[in-house]
Design a protein around this motif. Structure first.
Motif, short mmCIF file in Angstrom:
data_model
loop_
_atom_site.label_atom_id
_atom_site.label_comp_id
_atom_site.label_asym_id
_atom_site.label_seq_id
_atom_site.Cartn_x
_atom_site.Cartn_y
_atom_site.Cartn_z
N ASN A 32 0.85 -1.19 0.00
CA ASN A 32 0.00 0.00 0.00
C ASN A 32 0.88 1.24 0.00
OD1 ASN A 32 -2.72 -1.18 0.34
ND2 ASN A 32 -1.85 -1.91 2.27
N GLN A 33 0.62 2.16 -0.93
CA GLN A 33 1.36 3.41 -0.93
C GLN A 33 0.78 4.32 0.14
OE1 GLN A 33 1.35 5.61 -4.62
NE2 GLN A 33 3.26 6.63 -4.10
N VAL A 34 1.64 4.86 1.00
CA VAL A 34 1.22 5.71 2.12
C VAL A 34 2.03 7.00 2.12
CG1 VAL A 34 0.49 3.74 3.55
CG2 VAL A 34 2.82 4.64 3.77
N VAL A 35 1.47 8.02 2.74
CA VAL A 35 2.16 9.29 2.88
C VAL A 35 3.14 9.20 4.05
CG1 VAL A 35 1.86 11.78 3.26
CG2 VAL A 35 0.12 10.50 2.00
N VAL A 36 4.33 9.80 3.88
CA VAL A 36 5.35 9.81 4.92
C VAL A 36 5.54 11.24 5.41
CG1 VAL A 36 7.76 9.30 5.49
CG2 VAL A 36 6.53 7.85 3.86
N TYR A 37 5.52 11.39 6.74
CA TYR A 37 5.66 12.70 7.37
C TYR A 37 6.92 12.75 8.22
CZ TYR A 37 0.70 13.45 6.35
OH TYR A 37 -0.51 13.60 5.72
N SER A 38 7.50 13.94 8.35
CA SER A 38 8.57 14.19 9.30
C SER A 38 7.94 14.42 10.66
CB SER A 38 9.37 15.42 8.88
OG SER A 38 10.16 15.88 9.97
N SER A 39 8.25 13.59 11.63
CA SER A 39 7.70 13.75 12.97
C SER A 39 8.15 15.08 13.58
CB SER A 39 8.14 12.59 13.86
OG SER A 39 7.58 11.38 13.38
N GLU A 40 9.42 15.45 13.36
CA GLU A 40 9.92 16.72 13.89
C GLU A 40 9.13 17.90 13.34
OE1 GLU A 40 13.44 13.94 14.21
OE2 GLU A 40 11.95 14.35 12.69
N GLN A 41 8.81 17.85 12.05
CA GLN A 41 8.05 18.94 11.45
C GLN A 41 6.61 18.97 11.98
OE1 GLN A 41 8.96 21.57 9.48
NE2 GLN A 41 10.98 20.85 10.09
N CYS A 42 6.04 17.82 12.22
CA CYS A 42 4.69 17.77 12.81
C CYS A 42 4.69 18.42 14.18
CB CYS A 42 4.20 16.33 12.91
SG CYS A 42 3.81 15.53 11.34
N VAL A 43 5.69 18.12 15.00
CA VAL A 43 5.79 18.72 16.33
C VAL A 43 5.96 20.23 16.21
CG1 VAL A 43 7.19 18.86 18.44
CG2 VAL A 43 6.60 16.62 17.46
N LYS A 44 6.79 20.67 15.27
CA LYS A 44 7.00 22.10 15.06
C LYS A 44 5.69 22.79 14.67
CE LYS A 44 9.95 25.42 12.62
NZ LYS A 44 9.04 26.46 12.88
N ILE A 45 4.91 22.15 13.84
CA ILE A 45 3.60 22.70 13.45
C ILE A 45 2.72 22.87 14.68
CG2 ILE A 45 1.44 22.14 12.24
CD1 ILE A 45 3.28 20.95 9.99
N LEU A 46 2.69 21.88 15.55
CA LEU A 46 1.88 21.99 16.78
C LEU A 46 2.37 23.14 17.66
CD1 LEU A 46 1.48 18.21 17.65
CD2 LEU A 46 -0.33 19.77 16.88
N ILE A 47 3.68 23.30 17.76
CA ILE A 47 4.24 24.38 18.56
C ILE A 47 3.83 25.73 17.98
CG2 ILE A 47 6.40 25.53 19.22
CD1 ILE A 47 7.63 22.64 19.39
N ASP A 48 4.01 25.89 16.67
CA ASP A 48 3.73 27.17 16.01
C ASP A 48 2.23 27.46 15.88
OD1 ASP A 48 6.47 27.45 15.74
OD2 ASP A 48 6.49 26.85 13.63
N ARG A 49 1.49 26.47 15.45
CA ARG A 49 0.07 26.67 15.16
C ARG A 49 -0.79 26.71 16.43
NH1 ARG A 49 -2.44 21.72 12.45
NH2 ARG A 49 -2.58 21.13 14.63
N ASP A 50 -0.48 25.83 17.37
CA ASP A 50 -1.34 25.67 18.55
C ASP A 50 -0.72 26.25 19.82
OD1 ASP A 50 -2.99 24.36 16.77
OD2 ASP A 50 -2.45 22.36 17.46
N ASN A 51 0.42 26.93 19.66
CA ASN A 51 1.09 27.56 20.80
C ASN A 51 1.41 26.58 21.92
OD1 ASN A 51 1.10 30.22 19.66
ND2 ASN A 51 -1.09 30.29 20.11
N MET A 52 1.80 25.36 21.56
CA MET A 52 2.16 24.37 22.57
C MET A 52 3.64 24.51 22.92
SD MET A 52 0.40 20.84 21.31
CE MET A 52 -1.37 20.64 21.17
N GLN A 53 3.98 24.10 24.14
CA GLN A 53 5.38 23.96 24.52
C GLN A 53 5.91 22.68 23.86
OE1 GLN A 53 7.13 26.24 26.36
NE2 GLN A 53 5.25 27.44 26.12
N GLU A 54 7.22 22.58 23.70
CA GLU A 54 7.80 21.45 22.98
C GLU A 54 7.39 20.10 23.56
OE1 GLU A 54 12.02 19.69 21.32
OE2 GLU A 54 12.02 21.57 22.44
N GLU A 55 7.52 19.91 24.87
CA GLU A 55 7.17 18.62 25.47
C GLU A 55 5.69 18.31 25.32
OE1 GLU A 55 9.07 16.09 26.55
OE2 GLU A 55 10.67 17.33 25.74
N GLU A 56 4.85 19.32 25.46
CA GLU A 56 3.41 19.15 25.28
C GLU A 56 3.10 18.74 23.85
OE1 GLU A 56 -0.65 21.84 25.78
OE2 GLU A 56 1.28 22.85 25.55
#
Length: 80
Positions: A27-51
């Motif tokens: 099955n072909q699946v999309v691959v994401y950078s986990s680090e970039q996903c965390v950065k998006i949460l930090i920037d978009r949702d104003n979360m702290q890094e550990e959160e």
């Protein structure tokens, strides 16, 4: 998000973290950078890094949506 991901499942809100596609059990699946996903949460949702990491690991990376579940790669944890 660039590319044709027709028929593949995507993680909503993480388009800028896509690094490509892969095949998992034919099955072909999309691959994401986990680090970039965390950065998006930090920037978009104003979360702290550990959160953001905890939220991502439990609610995004830990989700199973069937055979076409996206793959999340921690790029900085590669062993060569």
């Amino acid at each position: 998000m660039t590319g044709n991901f027709e028929g593949m499942l995507v993680a909503d809100g993480f388009d800028n973290a896509v690094i490509g596609t892969a095949y998992v059990n034919s099955n072909q699946v999309v691959v994401y950078s986990s680090e970039q996903c965390v950065k998006i949460l930090i920037d978009r949702d104003n979360m702290q890094e550990e959160e953001a990491k905890e939220y991502f690991e439990f609610n995004v990376e830990g989700s199973y949506m069937g055979e076409k579940t996206p793959v999340f790669v921690w790029e900085n944890n590669c062993i060569l």
